[in-house]
Design an enzyme around this catalytic site. Sequence first.
Site, mmCIF file in Angstrom:
data_model
loop_
_atom_site.group_PDB
_atom_site.id
_atom_site.type_symbol
_atom_site.label_atom_id
_atom_site.label_comp_id
_atom_site.label_asym_id
_atom_site.label_seq_id
_atom_site.Cartn_x
_atom_site.Cartn_y
_atom_site.Cartn_z
ATOM 1 N N ALA A 11 23.362 -38.361 17.693
ATOM 2 C CA ALA A 11 23.106 -39.568 16.772
ATOM 3 C C ALA A 11 22.165 -40.372 17.166
ATOM 4 C CB ALA A 11 24.391 -40.191 16.811
ATOM 5 N N ARG A 17 12.593 -39.597 7.755
ATOM 6 C CA ARG A 17 12.335 -39.241 6.425
ATOM 7 C C ARG A 17 13.421 -39.945 5.443
ATOM 8 N NH1 ARG A 17 13.812 -32.855 7.202
ATOM 9 N NH2 ARG A 17 14.210 -33.571 9.351
ATOM 10 N N GLU A 154 12.617 -22.442 14.585
ATOM 11 C CA GLU A 154 12.674 -23.734 13.738
ATOM 12 C C GLU A 154 11.642 -23.385 12.556
ATOM 13 O OE1 GLU A 154 14.488 -26.814 13.952
ATOM 14 O OE2 GLU A 154 15.385 -25.049 14.931
HETATM 15 C C1 UD1 Z 1 18.182 -29.168 13.751
HETATM 16 C C2 UD1 Z 1 18.121 -28.022 14.172
HETATM 17 C C3 UD1 Z 1 18.058 -26.931 13.127
HETATM 18 C C4 UD1 Z 1 18.977 -26.821 12.161
HETATM 19 C C5 UD1 Z 1 19.355 -28.565 11.710
HETATM 20 C C6 UD1 Z 1 20.606 -28.201 11.069
HETATM 21 C C7 UD1 Z 1 16.876 -28.210 16.413
HETATM 22 C C8 UD1 Z 1 15.689 -28.038 17.108
HETATM 23 N N1 UD1 Z 1 17.029 -28.143 15.024
HETATM 24 O O1 UD1 Z 1 16.990 -29.573 12.781
HETATM 25 O O2 UD1 Z 1 17.709 -25.799 13.680
HETATM 26 O O3 UD1 Z 1 18.659 -26.126 10.923
HETATM 27 O O4 UD1 Z 1 19.265 -29.191 12.729
HETATM 28 O O5 UD1 Z 1 20.885 -29.406 10.422
HETATM 29 O O6 UD1 Z 1 18.077 -28.528 16.780
HETATM 30 N N2 UD1 Z 1 18.632 -35.960 17.489
HETATM 31 C C9 UD1 Z 1 18.860 -36.674 18.912
HETATM 32 N N3 UD1 Z 1 18.042 -36.812 19.807
HETATM 33 C C10 UD1 Z 1 16.842 -36.378 19.386
HETATM 34 C C11 UD1 Z 1 16.447 -35.754 18.168
HETATM 35 C C12 UD1 Z 1 17.662 -35.560 17.370
HETATM 36 O O7 UD1 Z 1 20.125 -37.016 18.949
HETATM 37 O O8 UD1 Z 1 15.906 -36.370 20.387
HETATM 38 C C13 UD1 Z 1 19.898 -35.962 16.845
HETATM 39 C C14 UD1 Z 1 19.912 -36.382 15.436
HETATM 40 O O9 UD1 Z 1 19.979 -37.856 15.343
HETATM 41 C C15 UD1 Z 1 20.488 -35.453 14.437
HETATM 42 C C16 UD1 Z 1 20.550 -34.224 15.088
HETATM 43 O O10 UD1 Z 1 20.250 -34.647 16.533
HETATM 44 O O11 UD1 Z 1 21.905 -35.966 14.242
HETATM 45 C C17 UD1 Z 1 19.430 -33.146 14.386
HETATM 46 O O12 UD1 Z 1 18.206 -33.662 14.598
HETATM 47 P P1 UD1 Z 1 17.111 -33.641 13.438
HETATM 48 O O13 UD1 Z 1 15.757 -34.057 13.878
HETATM 49 O O14 UD1 Z 1 17.928 -33.900 12.162
HETATM 50 O O15 UD1 Z 1 16.891 -31.786 13.310
HETATM 51 P P2 UD1 Z 1 16.812 -30.869 12.196
HETATM 52 O O16 UD1 Z 1 15.279 -31.239 11.877
HETATM 53 O O17 UD1 Z 1 17.735 -31.355 10.954
#
Ligand code: UD1
Length: 463
Positions: A11, A17, A154
């Site tokens: 989280a 976006r 990805e």
């Molecule tokens: C991610 C997955 C993707 C999947 C998708 C499903 C990865 C690299 N990609 O992409 O394969 O299809 O979710 O919904 O895992 N977050 C952190 N710390 C960070 C980055 C993100 O806590 O440094 C959390 C975000 O708050 C979020 C979640 O991880 O709740 C997913 O991150 P987000 O950037 O939304 O990944 P997606 O591009 O959706």
Amino acid sequence: MPLPLEIIILAAGKGTRMHSHRPKVLQELGGRPLLAHVLACAHALAPAAVHVVYGHGGERVPRAFADAGVSWVLQKAQKGTGHAVREAMSHVSKDALALVLYGDVPLIAPDTLRDLAAAASKDTLALLTAELPDPGNYGRILRNAEGAVVKIVEHKDAGELERAVREVNTGFLAAPAERLSAWLARLGNDNVQGEYYLTDIIEIAVADGLTVATRRPRSAWEILGVNSQQELAQLERIYQMQQAEKLMQQGVTLRDPARFDLRGELKAGRDVVIDVNVVLEGKVVLGDGVHIGPNNVIRDATIGAGTVVQPNCVIEESVVGQACRIGPFARLRPDTRLADRVHIGNFVEVKKSDVGAGSKINHLSYIGDTTVGKDVNIGAGTITCNYDGADKHRTVIGDGCFIGSSTQLVAPVTVGEGATIGAGSTIVQDAPPGELTLSRAGQKTVQGWKRPAKKDKSGKRKE
Ligand code: UD1
Ligand code: CA
């Protein structure tokens, strides 16, 4: 013996976006933050521990969930989902089964996660995948000729052929904590986003000789993520439709489930009818046979059996008795308590007041900081003047009173039981019980007075 379950919720992300100052996991779905939905699902699995990785938005996130019973892990810089899980792993016990959830995927259901956790073991990593007609920006699942999962790519890093794959990564996975930690230590960030991708552990696990088992969600919407306002709105509709379905299954009549919004909890008795464009917030209780007309907003209120709320009312933090009639166009503000058979009519505002059984306030009135007895009739345009510019004062109206129209009751003031107040009075002193009290300038007639006449075209006044 299955491994004890520990849940990691990601989280910390920016949610770029969303174009919002609010951390993404605090955006609301059905009146509750996204993260609240994920936490509820996590707790439903009765895990040994829940670890929430937070970062973007700082302490706002943990502060919003002060009593969540979770451990908070700060990810100072958002270097990707793999980095986020790595930060959490030092808090997870070695012999646990780690289950990763996403703070921005709120509709995931406990049953799906139970299936997923059950598919993981010492030598098996379990991954939740889904087949989507339009795989959009999700990571793609790559399988070998034998159909075994070998890697996730990805969307941003995928070539044309890989993008054509419709099986996507939902993000949810379960693996033994000790092995997960080892794989995370080996992650690199050589990709388009320069991030440590959690998804890269699949390739590493496969190289270690592990099997990747895949499971599917029980319903397609469970895996939908919120990355933009459009997706948030889409999920809101799905969520509302689910709640509407549940209520209809319990016997609530919804005139149009697509035009019903529940942002909280509704407890409804039998034969409750809810017309279109009704918004219910917080905790709402509707007794048997309650009828809510169109365009009503009701928050944190209890409404007794048989009461009818006519169109266009706002009811907040109030308790309404049985067989009452409210509205149309009435406003019940916090701390209003109506006994049974009370009528509150159009353009009536009631605040912090008790109204006794059978009393009627039918037109254009303000009743604030007041105790109204039973069987009282309050005439049109009555106002309790409760505020002197510094303090609020109470008005007390005894049982069986009749308050004439357009009366002002200047508080603090008491109208004794059975008293009658003449129309148009300004009552500044207590009115004795059983008597007629009025304050009114005497009526006079000016004999022979003429109304000014309009001029005709020549400038002469008309007779
Ligand atoms: C991610 C997955 C993707 C999947 C998708 C499903 C990865 C690299 N990609 O992409 O394969 O299809 O979710 O919904 O895992 N977050 C952190 N710390 C960070 C980055 C993100 O806590 O440094 C959390 C975000 O708050 C979020 C979640 O991880 O709740 C997913 O991150 P987000 O950037 O939304 O990944 P997606 O591009 O959706
Ligand atoms: Ca996402």
